[in-house]
Design a protein around this motif. Structure first.
Motif, PDB file in Angstrom:
ATOM      1  N   ALA A 192       0.822  -1.203   0.000  1.00 54.34           N
ATOM      2  CA  ALA A 192       0.000   0.000   0.000  1.00 54.34           C
ATOM      3  C   ALA A 192       0.859   1.256   0.000  1.00 54.34           C
ATOM      4  O   ALA A 192       0.567   2.230  -0.714  1.00 54.34           O
ATOM      5  CB  ALA A 192      -0.937  -0.004   1.211  1.00 54.34           C
ATOM      6  N   THR A 193       1.926   1.249   0.783  1.00 54.90           N
ATOM      7  CA  THR A 193       2.828   2.406   0.829  1.00 54.90           C
ATOM      8  C   THR A 193       3.502   2.627  -0.514  1.00 54.90           C
ATOM      9  O   THR A 193       3.654   3.769  -0.969  1.00 54.90           O
ATOM     10  CB  THR A 193       3.882   2.210   1.932  1.00 54.90           C
ATOM     11  N   ALA A 194       3.913   1.526  -1.163  1.00 63.26           N
ATOM     12  CA  ALA A 194       4.544   1.649  -2.478  1.00 63.26           C
ATOM     13  C   ALA A 194       3.558   2.165  -3.521  1.00 63.26           C
ATOM     14  O   ALA A 194       3.914   2.996  -4.374  1.00 63.26           O
ATOM     15  CB  ALA A 194       5.124   0.294  -2.901  1.00 63.26           C
ATOM     16  N   LEU A 195       2.321   1.688  -3.472  1.00 59.42           N
ATOM     17  CA  LEU A 195       1.297   2.195  -4.382  1.00 59.42           C
ATOM     18  C   LEU A 195       1.045   3.680  -4.135  1.00 59.42           C
ATOM     19  O   LEU A 195       0.881   4.469  -5.084  1.00 59.42           O
ATOM     20  CB  LEU A 195      -0.002   1.414  -4.202  1.00 59.42           C
ATOM     21  N   ASP A 196       1.016   4.053  -2.860  1.00 54.81           N
ATOM     22  CA  ASP A 196       0.811   5.452  -2.497  1.00 54.81           C
ATOM     23  C   ASP A 196       1.888   6.338  -3.114  1.00 54.81           C
ATOM     24  O   ASP A 196       1.602   7.379  -3.712  1.00 54.81           O
ATOM     25  CB  ASP A 196       0.803   5.583  -0.976  1.00 54.81           C
ATOM     26  N   ALA A 197       3.138   5.912  -2.984  1.00 55.89           N
ATOM     27  CA  ALA A 197       4.249   6.704  -3.521  1.00 55.89           C
ATOM     28  C   ALA A 197       4.208   6.752  -5.039  1.00 55.89           C
ATOM     29  O   ALA A 197       4.482   7.799  -5.649  1.00 55.89           O
ATOM     30  CB  ALA A 197       5.575   6.120  -3.046  1.00 55.89           C
ATOM     31  N   ARG A 198       3.862   5.632  -5.672  1.00 58.44           N
ATOM     32  CA  ARG A 198       3.818   5.590  -7.138  1.00 58.44           C
ATOM     33  C   ARG A 198       2.722   6.519  -7.672  1.00 58.44           C
ATOM     34  O   ARG A 198       2.933   7.247  -8.649  1.00 58.44           O
ATOM     35  CB  ARG A 198       3.562   4.157  -7.590  1.00 58.44           C
ATOM     36  N   LEU A 199       1.553   6.505  -7.036  1.00 56.91           N
ATOM     37  CA  LEU A 199       0.431   7.296  -7.536  1.00 56.91           C
ATOM     38  C   LEU A 199       0.549   8.767  -7.186  1.00 56.91           C
ATOM     39  O   LEU A 199       0.067   9.628  -7.926  1.00 56.91           O
ATOM     40  CB  LEU A 199      -0.885   6.744  -6.982  1.00 56.91           C
ATOM     41  N   ALA A 200       1.172   9.076  -6.046  1.00 60.50           N
ATOM     42  CA  ALA A 200       1.257  10.469  -5.602  1.00 60.50           C
ATOM     43  C   ALA A 200       1.953  11.348  -6.625  1.00 60.50           C
ATOM     44  O   ALA A 200       1.639  12.540  -6.757  1.00 60.50           O
ATOM     45  CB  ALA A 200       1.973  10.551  -4.262  1.00 60.50           C
ATOM     46  N   ALA A 201       2.887  10.782  -7.369  1.00 55.45           N
ATOM     47  CA  ALA A 201       3.628  11.566  -8.354  1.00 55.45           C
ATOM     48  C   ALA A 201       2.747  12.013  -9.514  1.00 55.45           C
ATOM     49  O   ALA A 201       3.037  13.020 -10.165  1.00 55.45           O
ATOM     50  CB  ALA A 201       4.814  10.746  -8.878  1.00 55.45           C
ATOM     51  N   ASP A 202       1.661  11.280  -9.778  1.00 55.89           N
ATOM     52  CA  ASP A 202       0.801  11.586 -10.927  1.00 55.89           C
ATOM     53  C   ASP A 202      -0.510  12.254 -10.537  1.00 55.89           C
ATOM     54  O   ASP A 202      -1.206  12.780 -11.409  1.00 55.89           O
ATOM     55  CB  ASP A 202       0.477  10.302 -11.700  1.00 55.89           C
ATOM     56  N   LEU A 203      -0.839  12.247  -9.250  1.00 54.86           N
ATOM     57  CA  LEU A 203      -2.127  12.792  -8.829  1.00 54.86           C
ATOM     58  C   LEU A 203      -2.040  14.289  -8.566  1.00 54.86           C
ATOM     59  O   LEU A 203      -0.988  14.801  -8.171  1.00 54.86           O
ATOM     60  CB  LEU A 203      -2.604  12.086  -7.550  1.00 54.86           C
ATOM     61  N   GLY A 204      -3.156  14.979  -8.773  1.00 46.84           N
ATOM     62  CA  GLY A 204      -3.238  16.390  -8.441  1.00 46.84           C
ATOM     63  C   GLY A 204      -3.335  16.589  -6.946  1.00 46.84           C
ATOM     64  O   GLY A 204      -3.494  15.633  -6.172  1.00 46.84           O
ATOM     65  N   PRO A 205      -3.274  17.839  -6.488  1.00 42.00           N
ATOM     66  CA  PRO A 205      -3.279  18.106  -5.046  1.00 42.00           C
ATOM     67  C   PRO A 205      -4.555  17.665  -4.341  1.00 42.00           C
ATOM     68  O   PRO A 205      -4.542  17.433  -3.136  1.00 42.00           O
ATOM     69  CB  PRO A 205      -3.091  19.627  -4.966  1.00 42.00           C
ATOM     70  N   GLU A 206      -5.674  17.566  -5.066  1.00 40.84           N
ATOM     71  CA  GLU A 206      -6.936  17.163  -4.450  1.00 40.84           C
ATOM     72  C   GLU A 206      -7.393  15.779  -4.897  1.00 40.84           C
ATOM     73  O   GLU A 206      -8.520  15.370  -4.607  1.00 40.84           O
ATOM     74  CB  GLU A 206      -8.025  18.190  -4.767  1.00 40.84           C
ATOM     75  N   ASP A 207      -6.527  15.052  -5.581  1.00 39.30           N
ATOM     76  CA  ASP A 207      -6.885  13.731  -6.091  1.00 39.30           C
ATOM     77  C   ASP A 207      -6.395  12.643  -5.133  1.00 39.30           C
ATOM     78  O   ASP A 207      -5.388  12.810  -4.443  1.00 39.30           O
ATOM     79  CB  ASP A 207      -6.276  13.500  -7.472  1.00 39.30           C
ATOM     80  N   PHE A 208      -7.115  11.527  -5.125  1.00 37.80           N
ATOM     81  CA  PHE A 208      -6.716  10.388  -4.310  1.00 37.80           C
ATOM     82  C   PHE A 208      -7.447   9.156  -4.806  1.00 37.80           C
ATOM     83  O   PHE A 208      -8.348   9.235  -5.646  1.00 37.80           O
ATOM     84  CB  PHE A 208      -7.009  10.627  -2.822  1.00 37.80           C
ATOM     85  N   VAL A 209      -7.043   7.998  -4.262  1.00 42.71           N
ATOM     86  CA  VAL A 209      -7.652   6.721  -4.613  1.00 42.71           C
ATOM     87  C   VAL A 209      -7.934   5.963  -3.322  1.00 42.71           C
ATOM     88  O   VAL A 209      -6.991   5.606  -2.598  1.00 42.71           O
ATOM     89  CB  VAL A 209      -6.734   5.874  -5.516  1.00 42.71           C
ATOM     90  N   THR A 210      -9.211   5.760  -3.007  1.00 46.29           N
ATOM     91  CA  THR A 210      -9.522   4.880  -1.883  1.00 46.29           C
ATOM     92  C   THR A 210      -9.293   3.436  -2.331  1.00 46.29           C
ATOM     93  O   THR A 210      -9.534   3.094  -3.496  1.00 46.29           O
ATOM     94  CB  THR A 210     -10.965   5.050  -1.405  1.00 46.29           C
ATOM     95  N   ALA A 211      -8.838   2.590  -1.429  1.00 42.68           N
ATOM     96  CA  ALA A 211      -8.478   1.238  -1.839  1.00 42.68           C
ATOM     97  C   ALA A 211      -8.518   0.287  -0.657  1.00 42.68           C
ATOM     98  O   ALA A 211      -8.325   0.684   0.498  1.00 42.68           O
ATOM     99  CB  ALA A 211      -7.077   1.218  -2.453  1.00 42.68           C
ATOM    100  N   VAL A 212      -8.801  -0.961  -0.969  1.00 44.56           N
ATOM    101  CA  VAL A 212      -8.641  -2.046  -0.004  1.00 44.56           C
ATOM    102  C   VAL A 212      -7.837  -3.136  -0.708  1.00 44.56           C
ATOM    103  O   VAL A 212      -8.129  -3.502  -1.854  1.00 44.56           O
ATOM    104  CB  VAL A 212      -9.999  -2.568   0.507  1.00 44.56           C
ATOM    105  N   LEU A 213      -6.791  -3.604  -0.022  1.00 46.42           N
ATOM    106  CA  LEU A 213      -5.935  -4.668  -0.524  1.00 46.42           C
ATOM    107  C   LEU A 213      -6.180  -5.920   0.308  1.00 46.42           C
ATOM    108  O   LEU A 213      -6.301  -5.842   1.535  1.00 46.42           O
ATOM    109  CB  LEU A 213      -4.461  -4.273  -0.438  1.00 46.42           C
ATOM    110  N   ALA A 214      -6.241  -7.056  -0.358  1.00 43.92           N
ATOM    111  CA  ALA A 214      -6.469  -8.328   0.337  1.00 43.92           C
ATOM    112  C   ALA A 214      -5.439  -9.337  -0.133  1.00 43.92           C
ATOM    113  O   ALA A 214      -5.075  -9.379  -1.316  1.00 43.92           O
ATOM    114  CB  ALA A 214      -7.882  -8.842   0.075  1.00 43.92           C
ATOM    115  N   GLU A 215      -4.987 -10.157   0.813  1.00 43.83           N
ATOM    116  CA  GLU A 215      -4.041 -11.234   0.520  1.00 43.83           C
ATOM    117  C   GLU A 215      -4.557 -12.496   1.204  1.00 43.83           C
ATOM    118  O   GLU A 215      -4.761 -12.517   2.419  1.00 43.83           O
ATOM    119  CB  GLU A 215      -2.655 -10.862   1.046  1.00 43.83           C
TER     120      GLU A 215
END
Length: 363
Positions: A201-224
């Motif tokens: 989740a942290t890696a996804l957060d860092a990867r997406l943060a570079a492309d998202l605008g200041p008010e953009d985000f992605v809610t998510a649930v990860l399951a294993e």
């Protein structure tokens, strides 16, 4: 405005405005304006109507201008001729503007159609078995007039067990579709390489943060998934449901921010008994409301729908209940993902830490 347009009301409005101005120009004593004021009709039509209807209004205004000139005995005067030329040129420009507007709308419609097709290709309904887990999905798009939305899901078989990603991109339109594709691509890149689910989740957060605008985000649930249990990380997403003898929300041990906002989620374990199923969904389900603003009764309806033994039939029944509750087509995307163990789940290469066990994790 949409009702007016569908009934030709805008055309009638433009014609009526031109006629009213012409009547005022011929009947009101001392009316100060000339026939060029009739250009208001074609301008209105050029903004709201098609090129053909704008041309009709422009021709109508020229006839009215000629009639006004005859009644006021202005035909042939320099002032009238100048204003008539202005009216003619303005009508031509209004028709041209309407044609350009129609071309832009057609181009936008084509782009939206391609975007919808791309979204459907990304989120095709599927029923697959991944590492001993049956995964059945449904993606229901909103009404045709709504824009492209950002719900997403993906499932992969990794060295750490089957992993599932369900998310919801903030916003609509082409930007949301771009972020959806980027999130799914990042999940597939990182899910095979990152042992810990919270680290994923942290890696996804860092990867997406570079492309998202200041008010953009992605809610998510990860399951294993692992033998007899599932490990969850929730980043601001509606909690999944464990469905067996009872239906229970699997709330995270503490709230976490969505992806793209420097989230630090806490993983937790949930034990699964034989025959229990997990339902993942987006807020298009939990926030569906009827005409009185009453929310969809999530837990009792899920329990009723999942009485169906088939995962596919259960999801179809659940969506039918949502439509029955709202009484109209939904205006938001709905993603439904139903998971059930089909046998012995393959043991992962590594196990996640024991801390962060959910209060609901017990049998």
């Amino acid at each position: 405005m949409r009702r007016w347009r569908s009934r030709g009301g805008l055309l009638a409005l433009a014609l009526g405005v031109s006629f009213l101005l012409a009547v005022l120009g011929t009947s009101v004593s001392g009316w100060p304006t000339g026939v060029a004021v009739l250009l208001i009709g074609p301008v209105l039509a050029g903004v709201w109507s098609s090129a053909r209807r704008t041309a009709v209004v422009a021709g109508w205004t020229l006839l009215l201008a000629t009639g006004t000139g005859v009644l006021r005995r202005l035909v042939g005067t320099p002032g009238f001729c100048l204003e008539f030329v202005v009216l003619l040129a303005g009508g031509v420009l209004a028709v041209h503007n309407a044609a350009r507007h129609a071309e832009r709308e057609a181009a936008l419609a084509r782009v939206t159609e391609v975007a919808c097709a791309s979204q459907s290709a990304l989120l095709q309904p599927l029923t697959v078995e991944v590492g001993g887990i049956e995964v059945c999905t449904r993606h229901h798009s909103p009404v045709r007039e709504a824009s492209v939305c950002g719900d997403l899901y993906d499932v992969v078989h990794t060295p750490y067990g089957p992993r599932l990603f369900v998310g919801d991109v903030r916003g609509h339109g082409l930007e949301a579709l771009r972020t959806t594709a980027a999130a799914m691509r990042a999940f597939r890149d990182l899910a095979y390489l990152t042992p810990g689910l919270a680290d994923l989740a942290t890696a996804l957060d860092a990867r997406l943060a570079a492309d998202l605008g200041p008010e953009d985000f992605v809610t998510a649930v990860l399951a294993e998934f692992a033998p007899g249990e599932v490990r969850l990380v929730n980043c601001g997403h509606p909690p999944p449901l464990r469905v067996g003898k009872q239906v229970r929300l699997l709330e995270p041990p503490q709230p976490a921010l969505p992806l793209g906002m420097r989230t630090t989620p806490l993983p937790h374990r949930v034990y699964l008994q034989p025959g229990e199923r997990l339902l993942f969904y987006t807020d298009g389900l939990s926030e569906a409301r009827d005409g009185d603003g009453v929310d969809f009764p999530l837990l009792p309806r899920v329990a009723e729908a999942l009485a169906e033994p088939s995962n596919s039939d259960a999801l179809d029944a659940l969506y039918a209940m949502v439509i029955e509750h709202t009484g109209r087509p939904l205006t938001d995307d709905v993603v439904l993902v139903l998971c059930r163990a089909t046998g012995v789940t393959e043991a992962p290469l590594t196990a996640c830490p024991r801390e962060g066990v959910s209060p609901e994790a017990g049998p």
